[in-house]
Design a protein around this motif. Sequence first.
Motif, PDB file in Angstrom:
ATOM      1  N   MET A  33      71.623  41.526   6.315  1.00 30.24           N
ATOM      2  CA  MET A  33      71.284  40.646   7.438  1.00 30.24           C
ATOM      3  C   MET A  33      71.225  41.481   8.701  1.00 30.24           C
ATOM      4  O   MET A  33      71.864  42.522   8.794  1.00 30.24           O
ATOM      5  CB  MET A  33      72.358  39.566   7.596  1.00 30.24           C
ATOM      6  N   ASP A  34      70.473  41.011   9.658  1.00 29.75           N
ATOM      7  CA  ASP A  34      70.432  41.663  10.958  1.00 29.75           C
ATOM      8  C   ASP A  34      71.561  41.117  11.819  1.00 29.75           C
ATOM      9  O   ASP A  34      71.759  39.900  11.900  1.00 29.75           O
ATOM     10  CB  ASP A  34      69.103  41.387  11.667  1.00 29.75           C
ATOM     11  N   CYS A  35      72.304  42.008  12.457  1.00 29.50           N
ATOM     12  CA  CYS A  35      73.322  41.598  13.412  1.00 29.50           C
ATOM     13  C   CYS A  35      72.595  41.108  14.658  1.00 29.50           C
ATOM     14  O   CYS A  35      71.795  41.840  15.247  1.00 29.50           O
ATOM     15  CB  CYS A  35      74.245  42.771  13.751  1.00 29.50           C
ATOM     16  N   LEU A  36      72.847  39.875  15.047  1.00 29.39           N
ATOM     17  CA  LEU A  36      72.156  39.304  16.200  1.00 29.39           C
ATOM     18  C   LEU A  36      72.909  39.525  17.500  1.00 29.39           C
ATOM     19  O   LEU A  36      72.325  39.479  18.574  1.00 29.39           O
ATOM     20  CB  LEU A  36      71.927  37.811  15.976  1.00 29.39           C
ATOM     21  N   ASP A  92      80.690  41.066  14.557  1.00 25.49           N
ATOM     22  CA  ASP A  92      79.236  40.989  14.411  1.00 25.49           C
ATOM     23  C   ASP A  92      78.895  39.601  13.922  1.00 25.49           C
ATOM     24  O   ASP A  92      79.581  39.060  13.047  1.00 25.49           O
ATOM     25  CB  ASP A  92      78.723  42.005  13.382  1.00 25.49           C
ATOM     26  N   ALA A  94      75.765  37.217  12.321  1.00 24.96           N
ATOM     27  CA  ALA A  94      74.450  37.234  11.676  1.00 24.96           C
ATOM     28  C   ALA A  94      74.178  35.849  11.109  1.00 24.96           C
ATOM     29  O   ALA A  94      75.089  35.035  10.935  1.00 24.96           O
ATOM     30  CB  ALA A  94      74.425  38.275  10.555  1.00 24.96           C
TER      31      ALA A  94
END
Length: 141
Positions: A33-36, A92, A94
């Motif tokens: 997943m992308d860390c937002l 983090d 996500a």
Amino acid sequence: AYMATRAVDNAANTSWNENFGPLVSGAPRMVAMDCLENYAGPVVLAKGANYGVTLVEVPIIEGKLDEAFKVFTEHAMGLAYTSSRPGFLNLDIALDAEKNSVILFERWEKKADWTAYMATRAVDNAANTSWNETFGPLVSG
């Protein structure tokens, strides 16, 4: 790309599967997943120091994932509150669109710091009531 390397028939993967396979009772859940957003605390641990970790997965009502992220990141009792607690190191956030959930990866100076933080979430006060009334309706299950 990494997972594709695990499917290759070679000696390294065969050895890994022979040694690790008997230790697990099913397929591990692995997802990239992308860390937002990242929240960094003021404490820096000494190199090699142990620390506490938490993985929090919050199931969200279908169609409300973006709203849940917004509440987590903008509400005073969301992640700003979490990151202000004693012992907080890093977090983090996500979104897992496949499972429709918010994922938090947290680091604390020690496990007990997270436990103490969670106890503050159970206190009956106006701040927690505001959080629960805002975020609660977004949680599925």
